[in-house]
Design a protein around this motif. Structure first.
Motif, short mmCIF file in Angstrom:
data_model
loop_
_atom_site.label_atom_id
_atom_site.label_comp_id
_atom_site.label_asym_id
_atom_site.label_seq_id
_atom_site.Cartn_x
_atom_site.Cartn_y
_atom_site.Cartn_z
N ALA A 81 -1.32 -6.72 -5.93
CA ALA A 81 -2.21 -5.58 -5.71
C ALA A 81 -3.58 -5.82 -6.32
CB ALA A 81 -1.59 -4.30 -6.29
N VAL A 84 -5.63 -8.17 -4.21
CA VAL A 84 -6.26 -7.47 -3.09
C VAL A 84 -7.53 -6.78 -3.55
CG1 VAL A 84 -6.05 -5.54 -1.48
CG2 VAL A 84 -4.13 -7.12 -1.79
N PRO A 137 3.29 -6.42 2.76
CA PRO A 137 2.14 -6.48 1.85
C PRO A 137 2.52 -5.97 0.47
CG PRO A 137 1.94 -4.62 3.34
CD PRO A 137 3.17 -5.38 3.78
N PRO A 138 1.64 -6.17 -0.54
CA PRO A 138 0.24 -6.58 -0.43
C PRO A 138 0.06 -8.09 -0.29
CG PRO A 138 0.77 -6.07 -2.71
CD PRO A 138 1.99 -5.71 -1.91
N ASP A 143 -5.92 -8.03 4.03
CA ASP A 143 -6.97 -7.04 3.84
C ASP A 143 -8.34 -7.62 4.16
OD1 ASP A 143 -5.65 -4.54 2.18
OD2 ASP A 143 -4.65 -6.43 1.77
#
Length: 348
Positions: A81, A84, A137-138, A143
């Motif tokens: 996370a 990202v 995901p992540p 993204d």
């Protein structure tokens, strides 16, 4: 209009390879990195902090002539996370600001990799194809790609994502450079008079693997930026062959004039932690380029790659069908790149 290539992540193994590729072409080059490049080149350097919007606003305004952007910047973080959050922020800051100041922007190349298929998680269906479904995901690649896909709608610029594997190139101080792991490991084995045992289990010794030479990847960057059919597409880019370490490792050991030994899954991160004084001694004895031991190689990355017990292979047929046919023999590549490291006094 003269082509101006902006390379973000310029001091990394990919960024350096791209700059080297364009060095003798009739294009303008701009290198973006917080740290000034420690290698020769004609690129203009901008010390942009891509996580800082104001830094981007101030410095990127200086390159209104930019036509092509290569995004090879990356920051490691402890969780998916957080990866990202940080890596998407860097791409958004760069693209949004550059887009506002560079009206002639034509193309953005986004660097991805095997993590797009879950190679960092475990065995994935192979040979992997660009059309394969995403994993849960992540994953910051997803993204970043989604941001470019949405942002480019109705814009005069396009984008392409390239997916190399274990990029091999001439760069020091980069955490994800398998070449330096092998080079320093072989050098230290020679100095200590021990076999250059493959530091992974026998399953990794026998698994199929692939790598991507920076020269191949940089050529793909140029191709993607100039080929209309690459707009909005994703391509696997590798040397074009597969190999098993059991075939290549003996020749690498011969390069260092040390015995191969049997596969022996030692932890490089643990066993090489105390070798700094020895490296310093070798640096002085052989007149090597001065680099701190903790900056010249990442043993953690070496453990990750060399202990992979499943096949890691991707299909490059899509790139070939779109016109990219560059390839190189991986076994010859390792010897060629190790020889270059020796000639440039990175290793004795």
């Amino acid at each position: 209009m003269k082509k101006t290539v902006v390379v973000a992540g310029a001091v990394g193994v990919i960024g350096r390879g791209v700059l080297s590729h364009f060095e003798h072409q009739d294009v303008e080059l701009v290198a973006i990195s917080r740290r000034k490049p420690d290698f020769a080149g004609r690129a203009r350097h901008l010390p942009v902090d891509l996580t800082d919007r104001q830094s981007c606003e101030t410095l990127l305004a200086q390159i209104p002539e930019a036509t092509h952007l290569v995004f090879a910047a990356y920051q490691e973080k402890p969780t998916p996370a957080e990866l990202v959050e940080t890596n998407l922020l860097m791409l958004k800051n760069l693209v949004e600001v550059l887009e506002a100041h560079a009206p002639q922007l034509q193309h953005i190349t986004l660097m991805q990799g095997g993590k797009a298929y879950g190679a960092h998680i475990g065995p994935f269906p192979s040979p992997a194809k660009e059309s394969d479904p995403r994993h849960m995901p992540p994953n910051f690649y997803y993204d970043q790609e989604d941001f470019l896909r949405e942002r480019s709608q109705g814009k005069p610029w396009s984008w392409t994502a390239l997916r190399p594997e274990a990029v091999i190139g001439m760069a020091v101080g980069n955490p994800m450079n398998l070449l330096m792991v092998i080079a320093i490991y072989g050098t230290l084995a020679k100095a200590l008079g021990v076999p250059m045992s493959f530091p992974g289990p026998r399953a990794a010794w026998d698994a199929l693997y692939q790598v991507t030479d920076t020269r191949i990847l940089a050529s793909a960057v140029e191709w993607a930026g100039e080929t209309p059919s690459c707009r909005g597409e994703v391509f696997n880019i590798t040397n074009g062959d597969y190999f098993r370490w059991s075939r290549i490792w003996p020749r690498i050991a011969a390069f260092f004039d040390v015995p191969v030994g049997e596969p022996f899954p030692l932890s490089l991160q643990q066993m090489m932690a105390d070798k700094g004084p020895l490296w310093q001694q070798l640096t002085q004895e052989h007149g090597l380029q001065e680099y701190p031991y903790d900056r010249i190689v990442s043993w953690q990355f070496g453990d990750f790659i060399l202990k992979t017990t499943f096949d890691n292979i991707t299909s490059t047929i899509k790139a070939r069908k779109h016109g990219f046919t560059d390839c190189i023999d991986s076994e010859e590549m390792f010897i060629d790149r190790l020889t270059a490291l020796r000639e440039q006094r990175f290793i004795p």
